[in-house]
Design a protein around this motif. Structure first.
Motif, PDB file in Angstrom:
ATOM      1  N   UNK A  65       0.837  -1.207   0.000  1.00  0.00           N
ATOM      2  CA  UNK A  65       0.000   0.000   0.000  1.00  0.00           C
ATOM      3  C   UNK A  65       0.867   1.250   0.000  1.00  0.00           C
ATOM      4  N   UNK A  66       0.218   2.401  -0.037  1.00  0.00           N
ATOM      5  CA  UNK A  66       0.960   3.649  -0.013  1.00  0.00           C
ATOM      6  C   UNK A  66       1.632   3.948  -1.330  1.00  0.00           C
ATOM      7  N   UNK A  67       0.905   3.703  -2.435  1.00  0.00           N
ATOM      8  CA  UNK A  67       1.449   3.956  -3.772  1.00  0.00           C
ATOM      9  C   UNK A  67       0.720   5.142  -4.394  1.00  0.00           C
ATOM     10  N   UNK A  68       1.489   6.097  -4.895  1.00  0.00           N
ATOM     11  CA  UNK A  68       0.891   7.273  -5.526  1.00  0.00           C
ATOM     12  C   UNK A  68       1.791   7.841  -6.598  1.00  0.00           C
ATOM     13  N   UNK A  69       1.178   8.399  -7.626  1.00  0.00           N
ATOM     14  CA  UNK A  69       1.946   9.019  -8.706  1.00  0.00           C
ATOM     15  C   UNK A  69       2.010  10.534  -8.572  1.00  0.00           C
TER      16      UNK A  69
END
Length: 265
Positions: free
Chosen positions: A198-202
């Motif tokens: 988790x904790x994935x962002x672009x």
């Protein structure tokens, strides 16, 4: 794990039925994206699930925050999983003694084990929590993830906690097939735990409430993880759900192909 294998190669060799299903799906559908749908209304959950379905390998739910939960919601989620070819992951984070979690998993109003392919647990209570969940889930072909590391700032899931969690997983590989973690957990060539991250962002690095974000490339290539979990970055703007789903799917798969290329696969 020193010897790199593709998702498809890992599927053929994996001893855990749930892991095989997930790896085969990822290879077949060319996606390592999981969408975390943390909404409180049945209609919104189903709408997002239908929109992101074509792009994901796993749909992650928090079923106990849905205000108007009913068994029809479960039925419709199961139908969408078949329609779009994804697995359901109820992010329950069990954290009690074995006898209690056995009932929480199999009974009550949610009956999680009856419909959710994957669930997860903290290891704080000790190894009994795995056995309690296994008694219910293993006969149904379900799989368990252990929370080895979390993405929130100041999380206590580190050091000896993480080490002990991995040791427990090794003793229950028929049911535990991986971890919620920030890095690869395999230590030998014959070990193949999947890592969902988790904790994935672009676009952003944090949310003001302790969540910290990394890019798909940082997660898949740099840290050797297997599945990226994205939430608000995909459905934060309701009119862009499919566009963002495709964007994250493509970014995650491109990172995986780069990793393959690095290892000559």
């Amino acid at each position: 794990m020193n010897t790199f294998k593709t998702y498809g190669e890992r599927a053929k060799a994996h001893s855990n039925a749930c892991a095989r299903s997930l790896l085969e799906l990822m290879e077949r559908k060319h996606t390592n994206l999981s969408v975390a749908v943390d909404v409180t209304k049945k209609a919104e959950l189903l709408s997002i699930a239908d929109a992101v379905g074509p792009y994901v390998c796993v749909l992650k739910t928090h079923i106990d925050i849905v205000d108007d939960f009913d068994q029809d919601l479960v039925h419709q989620l199961e139908q969408l999983a078949k329609k779009h070819d994804f697995l359901i992951f109820e992010d329950r984070k069990f954290a009690d003694i074995g006898n209690t979690v056995k009932h929480q998993y199999g009974n009550g109003i949610y009956k999680i084990a009856s419909w959710s392919h994957i669930t997860n647990a903290h290891t704080v209570p000790g190894e009994g929590i795995i056995q309690g969940l296994k008694d219910v889930g293993l006969p149904l072909g379900r799989g368990l993830l252990l929370l080895a590391e979390m993405s929130s700032k100041g999380a206590l899931t580190k050091g000896d906690y993480t080490t002990e969690s991995v040791a427990m997983a090794r003793r229950h590989q028929d049911f535990v097939f991986g971890f919620i973690a920030q890095q690869q957990m395999n230590q030998t060539d014959d070990e193949d735990f999947l890592v969902l991250t988790p904790g994935v962002g672009l676009d952003i690095k944090g949310d003001g409430m302790g969540q910290q974000y990394r890019t798909p490339r940082e997660v898949i290539v740099d840290s050797g993880c297997d599945v990226i979990i994205v939430g608000r970055g995909i459905y934060g703007n309701p009119d862009q759900v499919q566009e963002q789903s495709a964007r994250y799917r493509d970014a995650g798969w491109a990172a995986y192909l780069e990793r393959c290329q690095q290892h000559g696969s």
